[in-house]
Design a protein around this motif. Structure first.
Motif, PDB file in Angstrom:
ATOM      1  N   GLU A  43     105.964  78.684  54.700  1.00 22.91           N
ATOM      2  CA  GLU A  43     104.540  78.339  54.692  1.00 22.91           C
ATOM      3  C   GLU A  43     103.727  79.270  55.595  1.00 22.91           C
ATOM      4  N   LEU A  44     104.251  79.562  56.781  1.00 22.73           N
ATOM      5  CA  LEU A  44     103.558  80.465  57.692  1.00 22.73           C
ATOM      6  C   LEU A  44     103.432  81.850  57.068  1.00 22.73           C
ATOM      7  N   LYS A  45     104.496  82.308  56.451  1.00 22.05           N
ATOM      8  CA  LYS A  45     104.486  83.628  55.827  1.00 22.05           C
ATOM      9  C   LYS A  45     103.439  83.697  54.706  1.00 22.05           C
ATOM     10  N   ILE A  46     103.329  82.641  53.919  1.00 18.42           N
ATOM     11  CA  ILE A  46     102.344  82.615  52.831  1.00 18.42           C
ATOM     12  C   ILE A  46     100.931  82.546  53.400  1.00 18.42           C
ATOM     13  N   ALA A  47     100.708  81.678  54.377  1.00 15.49           N
ATOM     14  CA  ALA A  47      99.364  81.488  54.940  1.00 15.49           C
ATOM     15  C   ALA A  47      98.868  82.725  55.680  1.00 15.49           C
ATOM     16  N   ALA A  48      99.780  83.509  56.252  1.00 15.03           N
ATOM     17  CA  ALA A  48      99.390  84.698  57.004  1.00 15.03           C
ATOM     18  C   ALA A  48      99.310  85.938  56.118  1.00 15.03           C
ATOM     19  N   ARG A  49      99.835  85.856  54.908  1.00  9.45           N
ATOM     20  CA  ARG A  49      99.818  86.998  53.999  1.00  9.45           C
ATOM     21  C   ARG A  49      98.379  87.374  53.651  1.00  9.45           C
ATOM     22  N   ARG A  50      98.118  88.658  53.497  1.00 11.00           N
ATOM     23  CA  ARG A  50      96.777  89.156  53.200  1.00 11.00           C
ATOM     24  C   ARG A  50      96.582  89.223  51.687  1.00 11.00           C
ATOM     25  N   PHE A  51      95.422  88.782  51.227  1.00 10.79           N
ATOM     26  CA  PHE A  51      95.065  88.795  49.812  1.00 10.79           C
ATOM     27  C   PHE A  51      93.783  89.590  49.639  1.00 10.79           C
ATOM     28  N   LEU A  52      93.630  90.222  48.485  1.00  5.87           N
ATOM     29  CA  LEU A  52      92.402  90.948  48.179  1.00  5.87           C
ATOM     30  C   LEU A  52      91.451  90.034  47.439  1.00  5.87           C
ATOM     31  N   CYS A  53      90.219  89.973  47.896  1.00  2.00           N
ATOM     32  CA  CYS A  53      89.200  89.183  47.225  1.00  2.00           C
ATOM     33  C   CYS A  53      88.863  89.872  45.897  1.00  2.00           C
ATOM     34  N   PRO A  54      88.932  89.146  44.790  1.00  2.60           N
ATOM     35  CA  PRO A  54      88.594  89.752  43.498  1.00  2.60           C
ATOM     36  C   PRO A  54      87.116  90.126  43.382  1.00  2.60           C
ATOM     37  N   THR A  55      86.259  89.552  44.212  1.00  6.07           N
ATOM     38  CA  THR A  55      84.828  89.832  44.135  1.00  6.07           C
ATOM     39  C   THR A  55      84.422  91.032  44.978  1.00  6.07           C
ATOM     40  N   CYS A  56      84.780  91.014  46.275  1.00  2.00           N
ATOM     41  CA  CYS A  56      84.325  92.102  47.163  1.00  2.00           C
ATOM     42  C   CYS A  56      85.416  93.127  47.479  1.00  2.00           C
ATOM     43  N   GLY A  57      86.682  92.794  47.209  1.00  5.03           N
ATOM     44  CA  GLY A  57      87.768  93.739  47.435  1.00  5.03           C
ATOM     45  C   GLY A  57      88.279  93.795  48.858  1.00  5.03           C
ATOM     46  N   LYS A  58      87.760  92.953  49.754  1.00 10.96           N
ATOM     47  CA  LYS A  58      88.231  92.952  51.142  1.00 10.96           C
ATOM     48  C   LYS A  58      89.421  92.008  51.290  1.00 10.96           C
ATOM     49  N   GLU A  59      90.226  92.263  52.305  1.00  9.03           N
ATOM     50  CA  GLU A  59      91.421  91.456  52.553  1.00  9.03           C
ATOM     51  C   GLU A  59      91.112  90.249  53.419  1.00  9.03           C
ATOM     52  N   PHE A  60      91.842  89.172  53.161  1.00  8.45           N
ATOM     53  CA  PHE A  60      91.770  87.990  54.018  1.00  8.45           C
ATOM     54  C   PHE A  60      93.026  87.165  53.803  1.00  8.45           C
ATOM     55  N   SER A  61      93.296  86.263  54.741  1.00  9.41           N
ATOM     56  CA  SER A  61      94.443  85.370  54.635  1.00  9.41           C
ATOM     57  C   SER A  61      93.940  83.937  54.475  1.00  9.41           C
ATOM     58  N   LEU A  62      94.845  83.046  54.112  1.00 10.37           N
ATOM     59  CA  LEU A  62      94.481  81.637  54.011  1.00 10.37           C
ATOM     60  C   LEU A  62      94.019  81.122  55.370  1.00 10.37           C
ATOM     61  N   PHE A  63      94.665  81.564  56.455  1.00  8.78           N
ATOM     62  CA  PHE A  63      94.239  81.160  57.795  1.00  8.78           C
ATOM     63  C   PHE A  63      92.794  81.587  58.061  1.00  8.78           C
ATOM     64  N   GLN A  64      92.450  82.825  57.720  1.00 11.69           N
ATOM     65  CA  GLN A  64      91.077  83.289  57.925  1.00 11.69           C
ATOM     66  C   GLN A  64      90.108  82.479  57.091  1.00 11.69           C
ATOM     67  N   SER A  65      90.476  82.224  55.858  1.00 11.91           N
ATOM     68  CA  SER A  65      89.604  81.458  54.975  1.00 11.91           C
ATOM     69  C   SER A  65      89.320  80.084  55.556  1.00 11.91           C
ATOM     70  N   ARG A  66      90.369  79.378  55.954  1.00  9.05           N
ATOM     71  CA  ARG A  66      90.198  78.021  56.482  1.00  9.05           C
ATOM     72  C   ARG A  66      89.489  78.023  57.836  1.00  9.05           C
ATOM     73  N   ALA A  67      89.772  79.020  58.684  1.00  5.28           N
ATOM     74  CA  ALA A  67      89.192  79.036  60.032  1.00  5.28           C
ATOM     75  C   ALA A  67      87.747  79.513  60.055  1.00  5.28           C
ATOM     76  N   ILE A  68      87.364  80.385  59.139  1.00  5.23           N
ATOM     77  CA  ILE A  68      86.030  80.968  59.173  1.00  5.23           C
ATOM     78  C   ILE A  68      85.138  80.404  58.070  1.00  5.23           C
TER      79      ILE A  68
END
Length: 99
Positions: free
Chosen positions: A15-40
């Motif tokens: 779970e930690l590995k998945i939540a910390a993994r970086r994903f590319l936003c299909p709209t803006c192309g910038k990277e973020f993780s589930l942790f960043q999404s939930r925290a910000i």
């Protein structure tokens, strides 16, 4: 998801590995993780602590289904990741934001 012996010895979970993994936003192309999404991006949303089925890009504020974007297409994985991220943030709040 496979864990190395070093990751297991450091108590890293799937779970930690998945939540910390970086994903590319299909709209803006910038990277973020589930942790960043939930925290910000989801910090003040009333649905954030209620198994919200979505993930929000902290850069452009676009929202996507968590299922299929971060976790496979099954409801159990989505709920497990939501509960995991909620637990991490609740523990953080309990540890560092007490008055």
């Amino acid at each position: 998801m496979w864990l190395t012996p070093e990751e297991r010895s450091a108590n890293i979970t799937k779970e930690l590995k998945i939540a910390a993994r970086r994903f590319l936003c299909p709209t803006c192309g910038k990277e973020f993780s589930l942790f960043q999404s939930r925290a910000i991006a989801c910090k003040y949303c009333p649905q954030a602590n209620k198994n919200c089925p979505n993930v929000r890009c902290p850069h452009c504020d676009s929202e996507f289904p968590l299922q299929g974007f971060i976790v496979p297409d099954n409801k159990e994985d989505r709920i497990r990741m939501n509960k995991y991220s909620d637990t991490v943030f609740n523990n953080f709040d309990d540890t560092y934001n007490r008055r």
